[in-house]
Write a protein that holds these residues in place. Structure first.
Motif, PDB file in Angstrom:
ATOM      1  N   SER A   1       0.820  -1.217   0.000  1.00  0.00           N
ATOM      2  CA  SER A   1       0.000   0.000   0.000  1.00  0.00           C
ATOM      3  C   SER A   1       0.853   1.268   0.000  1.00  0.00           C
ATOM      4  O   SER A   1       0.524   2.250  -0.683  1.00  0.00           O
ATOM      5  CB  SER A   1      -0.957  -0.007   1.181  1.00  0.00           C
ATOM      6  OG  SER A   1      -0.242   0.008   2.404  1.00  0.00           O
ATOM      7  N   GLN A   2       1.958   1.289   0.743  1.00  0.00           N
ATOM      8  CA  GLN A   2       2.820   2.477   0.791  1.00  0.00           C
ATOM      9  C   GLN A   2       3.432   2.758  -0.579  1.00  0.00           C
ATOM     10  O   GLN A   2       3.468   3.911  -1.039  1.00  0.00           O
ATOM     11  CB  GLN A   2       3.925   2.284   1.820  1.00  0.00           C
ATOM     12  CG  GLN A   2       4.869   3.485   1.955  1.00  0.00           C
ATOM     13  CD  GLN A   2       4.161   4.731   2.486  1.00  0.00           C
ATOM     14  OE1 GLN A   2       3.576   4.691   3.565  1.00  0.00           O
ATOM     15  NE2 GLN A   2       4.199   5.818   1.722  1.00  0.00           N
TER      16      GLN A   2
ATOM     17  N   TRP B   1       0.734   4.112  -2.868  1.00  0.00           N
ATOM     18  CA  TRP B   1       0.408   5.498  -2.512  1.00  0.00           C
ATOM     19  C   TRP B   1       1.466   6.465  -3.028  1.00  0.00           C
ATOM     20  O   TRP B   1       1.152   7.540  -3.545  1.00  0.00           O
ATOM     21  CB  TRP B   1       0.246   5.606  -1.002  1.00  0.00           C
ATOM     22  CG  TRP B   1      -0.098   6.981  -0.503  1.00  0.00           C
ATOM     23  CD1 TRP B   1       0.640   7.761   0.333  1.00  0.00           C
ATOM     24  CD2 TRP B   1      -1.274   7.740  -0.803  1.00  0.00           C
ATOM     25  NE1 TRP B   1       0.012   8.956   0.575  1.00  0.00           N
ATOM     26  CE2 TRP B   1      -1.177   8.972  -0.110  1.00  0.00           C
ATOM     27  CE3 TRP B   1      -2.400   7.510  -1.583  1.00  0.00           C
ATOM     28  CZ2 TRP B   1      -2.150   9.962  -0.181  1.00  0.00           C
ATOM     29  CZ3 TRP B   1      -3.377   8.501  -1.666  1.00  0.00           C
ATOM     30  CH2 TRP B   1      -3.245   9.707  -0.964  1.00  0.00           C
ATOM     31  N   ASN B   2       2.726   6.074  -2.906  1.00  0.00           N
ATOM     32  CA  ASN B   2       3.814   6.928  -3.390  1.00  0.00           C
ATOM     33  C   ASN B   2       3.698   7.160  -4.900  1.00  0.00           C
ATOM     34  O   ASN B   2       3.920   8.278  -5.391  1.00  0.00           O
ATOM     35  CB  ASN B   2       5.171   6.302  -3.063  1.00  0.00           C
ATOM     36  CG  ASN B   2       5.481   6.362  -1.572  1.00  0.00           C
ATOM     37  OD1 ASN B   2       4.887   7.165  -0.826  1.00  0.00           O
ATOM     38  ND2 ASN B   2       6.384   5.508  -1.123  1.00  0.00           N
TER      39      ASN B   2
ATOM     40  N   LYS C   1      -6.202   4.662   4.169  1.00  0.00           N
ATOM     41  CA  LYS C   1      -5.148   4.386   5.173  1.00  0.00           C
ATOM     42  C   LYS C   1      -3.949   5.307   4.991  1.00  0.00           C
ATOM     43  O   LYS C   1      -3.516   5.994   5.929  1.00  0.00           O
ATOM     44  CB  LYS C   1      -4.718   2.922   5.070  1.00  0.00           C
ATOM     45  CG  LYS C   1      -3.519   2.564   5.939  1.00  0.00           C
ATOM     46  CD  LYS C   1      -3.014   1.162   5.589  1.00  0.00           C
ATOM     47  CE  LYS C   1      -1.659   0.893   6.232  1.00  0.00           C
ATOM     48  NZ  LYS C   1      -1.061  -0.383   5.767  1.00  0.00           N
ATOM     49  N   GLU C   2      -3.392   5.317   3.778  1.00  0.00           N
ATOM     50  CA  GLU C   2      -2.156   6.064   3.543  1.00  0.00           C
ATOM     51  C   GLU C   2      -2.400   7.572   3.500  1.00  0.00           C
ATOM     52  O   GLU C   2      -1.524   8.358   3.870  1.00  0.00           O
ATOM     53  CB  GLU C   2      -1.500   5.605   2.236  1.00  0.00           C
ATOM     54  CG  GLU C   2      -1.164   4.117   2.178  1.00  0.00           C
ATOM     55  CD  GLU C   2      -0.124   3.699   3.211  1.00  0.00           C
ATOM     56  OE1 GLU C   2       0.612   4.572   3.723  1.00  0.00           O
ATOM     57  OE2 GLU C   2      -0.047   2.480   3.518  1.00  0.00           O
TER      58      GLU C   2
END
Length: 585
Positions: free
Chosen positions: A521-522, A525-526, A557-558
């Motif tokens: 997920s991170q 998102w980036n 979330k992010e």
């Protein structure tokens, strides 16, 4: 409809503009798609906004229903008749449930068949301009379509021209039935590779096909779609013609009465050259794979001479017989030929058969190659469709099984049309988040090939690709994806990319692409913050909505936002052209 819709959207129309107007809306849709019956819902709401009054609540037909859209249509029609009877009893003097016992009412067929003698056909040839054209048409009249292909070689251009004329003539005559008919010229492809991608016993049968352009190359882009016209079993076509007491060598022209009146442009440039009846059946009427609709059974009942057959057909055509018709017809996927053989007393005129037999449709496949990587070629990734019916009949998809059974050494020419798909070609500067389980990876093979070539001549943005399969046995293009995970590929994590595979059957607990997305997920998102575009391809059943829901969870979330805010953020992404879906059922 577009003109009508734009008119209804005028801001100058008041909320009382349609006051006193009564209407009813029934939509045809497929709940496998996100925007299920979107048009019917929008139209209903807009008519209400303008002051119109709905006679009955809108009906929403669903092709996913066991009985198709008729599962919702039958009860909706009954409620419509009853409501109309309440409004004005003179509509139904004997009541809305009265049924005419003697089925004497039948429409006239919507098509007109003209039979031509050889002399008549020859006189039409005199209108052809130029001797070479006359020779081609004369040759065309004698041909028997696919049967000639086994004699074709690379130099058989005259025969290829004859096939092209047959296709364009037959398909233009059927333009009223072929909703995807267009005036684009057919191109011919020669298969040069037929490679199974899955291991025997894997439960899947997926093939990689490579084709060469026979004449001039057609320009296409990654993300485009190739429509292929499948070939029907010649023996089954002959059986259908014999069963219906038709002359396969008769020369015919077909005119659609309504289409000629309302869409004259379709017929304006049509060459009025007769075509052999067998060729017309073979190229336009799906007698070997598609199941007929309910109206087919109703019309059959008029032409049944055996009383027990007539009664059964009338029952199948009635709302009360809908469920039994579903068990007999749709669930077993009985073909037109099989249905006719089950009712031997029925002799339907050819004009009714032309109108009611399902059209032979092209099958659309996502192109799995980049023209930069494979000049003069186009590649497909196709899963061979096969299943067993409740009565243990073995069925296969007409087009996929036909392609899988072809030998590239035969040099068979395949008619095809290039179309724009739902996945626009991304510029090299845009980071990509790709989700393509199963054969959904097909378009992304072209994306990856193209990005690799672009990165060799300049900077290119990273790609994250989430692929899904059951296990190693159906891990499609394994070597390609893994090679691009290395530092000189387009997926390396060190450059912001990545390749992640979800094996749904390799371990006790099922793992799907959305699980792998949550693990990254991170990283997702980036990339989204770096103006990445999202591309989703694969089965329309549940995957697209599950993937959308997963993106909502990641953004929430992010981005530390509510779920509703995350959904609105994704919708804005979609409106900006950065979220694309190509799904098929």
């Amino acid at each position: 409809m577009k003109v009508f819709w734009r008119f209804l959207l005028q801001k100058s129309l008041s909320k009382q503009w349609l006051e006193g107007v009564r209407y009813a809306v029934f939509g045809l849709g497929d709940s496998g798609y996100q925007k299920f019956n979107f048009v019917a819902k929008k139209l209903d709401n807009r008519l209400l906004d303008l002051g119109a009054t709905a006679v009955v609540e809108r009906g929403l037909g669903d092709d996913q229903h066991p009985s198709g859209y008729e599962g919702a249509l039958d009860p909706w029609m009954r409620s419509l008749w009853r409501r109309l009877h309440q409004i004005d009893p003179s509509f139904f003097p004997q009541g809305p449930d009265h049924v005419i016992e003697e089925m004497k009412l039948i429409d006239q067929p919507k098509v007109h068949i003209t039979y031509h003698s050889i002399d008549n056909a020859a006189s039409r040839l005199s209108n052809a301009s130029g001797s070479s054209r006359k020779e081609r048409i004369a040759s065309f009249l004698q041909m028997s379509s696919w049967e000639l292909q086994e004699n074709f070689g690379p130099s058989s251009f005259i025969n290829l021209e004859g096939i092209r004329m047959q296709l364009e003539t037959a398909r233009s005559m059927s333009a009223g039935k072929l909703s995807n008919y267009n005036n684009k010229a057919v191109c011919f492809l020669k298969m040069i590779k037929n490679q199974p991608l899955t291991k025997s016993g894997s439960g899947k049968d997926v093939h990689h096909f490579e084709f060469e352009f026979v004449s001039a190359a057609i320009e296409y882009e990654v993300g485009d779609v190739l429509e292929v016209l499948p070939s029907q079993d010649p023996a089954a076509v002959d059986t259908f013609i014999q069963r219906c007491n038709l002359d396969p060598d008769a020369l015919i022209t077909v005119q659609h009465k309504e289409m000629k009146n309302y869409l004259p442009d379709i017929h304006k440039n049509t060459t009025e050259v007769p075509i052999k009846l067998r060729t017309f059946v073979e190229l336009t009427m799906d007698v070997t794979s598609a199941s007929p609709r309910r109206y087919f059974f109703e019309v059959m009942s008029y032409f049944a001479t055996a009383e027990h057959e007539k009664e059964r057909l009338q029952y199948f055509a009635s709302p009360e017989g809908r469920d039994d018709l579903y068990k007999y017809n749709q669930k077993e996927r009985r073909t037109v030929l099989e249905v006719l053989e089950d009712f031997p007393s029925v002799q339907m005129p050819f004009d009714w058969l032309v109108q009611l037999v399902p059209p032979l449709k092209t099958r659309a496949f996502s192109i799995s190659s980049s023209p930069l990587a494979h000049p003069n070629q186009v590649h497909l990734t196709v899963s061979v469709v096969s299943w067993t019916t409740p009565y243990k009949r073995k069925r296969t998809g007409l087009c996929s099984a036909w392609l899988a059974g072809l030998d590239p050494q035969q040099g068979i020419y395949i008619p095809a049309w290039f179309q724009k798909g739902s996945l626009p070609r991304p510029p090299p500067s845009v980071p990509l988040i790709l989700i393509g389980p199963g054969t959904g990876c097909a378009p992304f093979r072209g994306f990856v090939e193209e990005r690799a070539i672009q990165s060799s001549s300049g900077p290119a943005a990273p790609i994250i690709f989430f692929f899904g399969c059951r296990n190693e046995d159906d891990f499609l293009y394994r070597e390609l994806w893994l090679s691009h995970s290395l530092n000189d590929g387009v997926f390396p994590e060190a450059k912001g990319g990545g390749f992640y595979v979800a094996f749904s059957r390799k371990q006790p607990q099922k793992v799907y692409v959305q699980h792998k997305m949550l693990e990254q997920s991170q990283r997702i998102w980036n990339l989204l913050l770096s103006k990445a575009s999202i591309y989703v391809a694969g089965s329309a059943t549940k995957m697209p909505s599950d993937v959308w829901s997963t993106f909502e969870e990641i953004v929430s979330k992010e981005g530390e936002a509510s779920r509703d805010s995350a959904a609105n953020w994704l919708k804005a992404l979609q409106r900006a052209g950065r979220y694309h879906v190509e799904a098929w059922s």
